[in-house]
Design a protein around this motif. Structure first.
Motif, short mmCIF file in Angstrom:
data_model
loop_
_atom_site.label_atom_id
_atom_site.label_comp_id
_atom_site.label_asym_id
_atom_site.label_seq_id
_atom_site.Cartn_x
_atom_site.Cartn_y
_atom_site.Cartn_z
N ALA A 248 0.87 -1.18 0.00
CA ALA A 248 0.00 0.00 0.00
C ALA A 248 0.91 1.22 0.00
O ALA A 248 1.97 1.21 0.62
N PHE A 249 0.50 2.26 -0.74
CA PHE A 249 1.40 3.41 -0.94
C PHE A 249 0.68 4.72 -0.67
O PHE A 249 0.59 5.60 -1.52
N TRP A 250 0.14 4.83 0.55
CA TRP A 250 -0.61 6.03 0.94
C TRP A 250 0.34 7.21 1.11
O TRP A 250 1.47 7.06 1.56
N ARG A 251 -0.15 8.39 0.76
CA ARG A 251 0.55 9.63 1.11
C ARG A 251 0.60 9.74 2.61
O ARG A 251 -0.19 9.14 3.32
N LYS A 252 1.49 10.60 3.05
CA LYS A 252 1.60 10.86 4.48
C LYS A 252 0.23 11.33 5.00
O LYS A 252 -0.46 12.10 4.32
N ASP A 253 -0.16 10.80 6.13
CA ASP A 253 -1.43 11.14 6.79
C ASP A 253 -2.68 10.67 6.03
O ASP A 253 -3.78 11.13 6.32
N GLU A 254 -2.49 9.81 5.07
CA GLU A 254 -3.64 9.21 4.37
C GLU A 254 -3.65 7.70 4.66
O GLU A 254 -2.60 7.16 4.99
N PRO A 255 -4.76 6.99 4.54
CA PRO A 255 -6.07 7.54 4.17
C PRO A 255 -6.71 8.28 5.34
O PRO A 255 -6.50 7.92 6.49
N SER A 256 -7.50 9.27 5.05
CA SER A 256 -8.15 10.02 6.12
C SER A 256 -9.36 9.27 6.66
O SER A 256 -9.83 9.57 7.75
N ASN A 257 -9.84 8.26 5.90
CA ASN A 257 -10.97 7.43 6.32
C ASN A 257 -12.23 8.25 6.60
O ASN A 257 -13.02 7.90 7.46
N VAL A 258 -12.39 9.33 5.90
CA VAL A 258 -13.61 10.11 6.03
C VAL A 258 -14.72 9.35 5.30
O VAL A 258 -14.48 8.78 4.23
N THR A 259 -15.89 9.33 5.89
CA THR A 259 -16.99 8.56 5.30
C THR A 259 -17.21 8.90 3.83
O THR A 259 -17.48 8.03 3.02
N ALA A 260 -17.07 10.17 3.50
CA ALA A 260 -17.37 10.61 2.13
C ALA A 260 -16.29 10.20 1.14
O ALA A 260 -16.52 10.22 -0.06
N GLU A 261 -15.11 9.79 1.62
CA GLU A 261 -14.00 9.50 0.71
C GLU A 261 -13.80 8.00 0.57
O GLU A 261 -13.06 7.38 1.31
N LYS A 262 -14.51 7.44 -0.40
CA LYS A 262 -14.51 5.99 -0.54
C LYS A 262 -13.72 5.51 -1.75
O LYS A 262 -13.69 4.32 -2.05
N CYS A 263 -13.14 6.46 -2.49
CA CYS A 263 -12.35 6.09 -3.66
C CYS A 263 -10.89 6.47 -3.45
O CYS A 263 -10.57 7.22 -2.54
N VAL A 264 -10.02 5.90 -4.29
CA VAL A 264 -8.59 6.15 -4.13
C VAL A 264 -7.97 6.56 -5.46
O VAL A 264 -8.26 5.98 -6.50
N VAL A 265 -7.12 7.59 -5.38
CA VAL A 265 -6.41 8.04 -6.58
C VAL A 265 -4.90 8.03 -6.32
O VAL A 265 -4.45 8.08 -5.17
N ILE A 266 -4.17 7.91 -7.42
CA ILE A 266 -2.74 8.24 -7.39
C ILE A 266 -2.66 9.73 -7.65
O ILE A 266 -3.21 10.23 -8.63
N TYR A 267 -2.00 10.43 -6.74
CA TYR A 267 -1.90 11.88 -6.83
C TYR A 267 -0.59 12.26 -7.52
O TYR A 267 0.46 11.75 -7.17
N ARG A 268 -0.71 13.12 -8.51
CA ARG A 268 0.44 13.51 -9.33
C ARG A 268 1.51 14.25 -8.52
O ARG A 268 1.22 14.87 -7.51
N ASN A 269 2.73 14.22 -9.03
CA ASN A 269 3.85 14.97 -8.46
C ASN A 269 4.19 14.54 -7.04
O ASN A 269 4.54 15.34 -6.20
N GLN A 270 4.09 13.27 -6.83
CA GLN A 270 4.49 12.74 -5.53
C GLN A 270 5.49 11.62 -5.77
O GLN A 270 5.59 11.09 -6.87
N LYS A 271 6.19 11.29 -4.73
CA LYS A 271 7.09 10.14 -4.83
C LYS A 271 6.24 8.87 -4.76
O LYS A 271 5.02 8.91 -4.89
N THR A 272 6.86 7.75 -4.48
CA THR A 272 6.16 6.46 -4.47
C THR A 272 4.88 6.48 -3.64
O THR A 272 3.86 5.95 -4.06
#
Ligand SMILES: *[C@@H]1O[C@H](CO)[C@@H](O)[C@H](O)[C@H]1NC(C)=O
Ligand SMILES: *[C@@H]1O[C@H](CO)[C@@H](O)[C@H](O)[C@H]1NC(C)=O
Length: 235
Positions: A189-213
């Motif tokens: 699993a390759f979450w950004r720092k402090d992710e996933p936030s596990n907010v009820t409304a956020e049920k999908c996952v994206v790769i966010y541009r301009n980040q490292k692994t």
């Protein structure tokens, strides 16, 4: 002789009707053995026949293994194969093993045994899923760091979008699973720092541009780019 009688008794004690029927031939065998070396227990050609049969079975197996992949790709084209007419192939590079080609539809990216489509346009999650499956593929499932690194590099190319859907989502808060229902393996699993936030409304996952692994982010299932993946076609 005495031992043979004992043997017969033991046999009869546990005997079912079927076993009883078998006893006479067995006794016969023993007699043959006793007769010495003059009589053959079986015809001379029997070992040859058995060897020949085994050889034929082996040949049949080898042929089946060799032919199966071709007939499969010939008779039942994969969903991906049915959707595209223009392909780019690279040699699978198996020296001396004939010509193997690994093929992806034109414009798709190849990595190992998979093909990837990175969209230019944005769709909500449900539409993204439909679009990928409509092209004989699925929203990307990431199984290794190597694959993650490859996709990170692709997303970070100039002219790319911001956020790319991968095939990870949550039915319930914090319960992340891939499209095929396999739960997320936290060692891959390759979450950004402090992710996933596990907010009820956020049920999908994206790769966010301009980040490292580590570039995954959980987001609302709104309009985003998408990465579709399909198994490469080998010919
Ligand atoms: C998927 O989206 C692409 C880009 O918008 C489009 O060209 C393609 O026709 C779509 N395919 C399906 C099956 O929806
Ligand atoms: C979200 O849930 C996952 C899985 O339960 C957990 O590992 C992670 O720490 C949680 N994130 C936050 C910010 O609480």
């Amino acid at each position: 002789m005495a031992s043979e009688i004992t043997y017969a008794e033991v046999k009869f004690k546990n005997a079912s009707p079927a076993a009883v029927a078998k006893v006479p031939p067995e006794t016969k065998k023993h007699q043959h053995h006793k007769d010495g070396h003059h009589t053959q227990k079986y015809p001379l050609w029997l070992p040859w026949l058995i060897s020949l049969l085994l050889l034929l079975v082996c040949i049949a197996l080898v042929i089946a293994l060799l032919v199966a992949p071709f007939s499969q790709s010939g008779d039942q084209p994969t969903a991906l194969q049915q959707k595209f007419t223009k392909w780019q192939c690279v040699s699978a590079g198996l020296q001396g093993k004939g010509q193997g080609w690994t093929c992806c539809p034109n414009g798709w990216k190849r990595f190992q045994k998979s093909c990837y489509y990175l969209s230019d346009d944005m769709m909500i999650w449900a539409e993204s899923q439909q679009n990928c499956s409509g092209m004989g593929s699925y929203v990307a499932v990431i199984n290794s760091k190597a694959e993650q690194d490859f996709l990170t590099k692709e997303v970070n190319q100039p002219t790319r979008g911001e956020n790319y859907y991968i095939g990870l989502s949550a039915q319930k808060v914090g319960q992340w699973q891939w499209l095929d229902q396999t739960p997320l393996d936290n060692t891959v699993a390759f979450w950004r720092k402090d992710e996933p936030s596990n907010v009820t409304a956020e049920k999908c996952v994206v790769i966010y541009r301009n980040q490292k692994t580590d570039n995954w982010n959980d987001v609302r299932c709104e309009h985003h780019n998408r990465i579709c993946e399909a198994t490469a076609v080998i010919v």
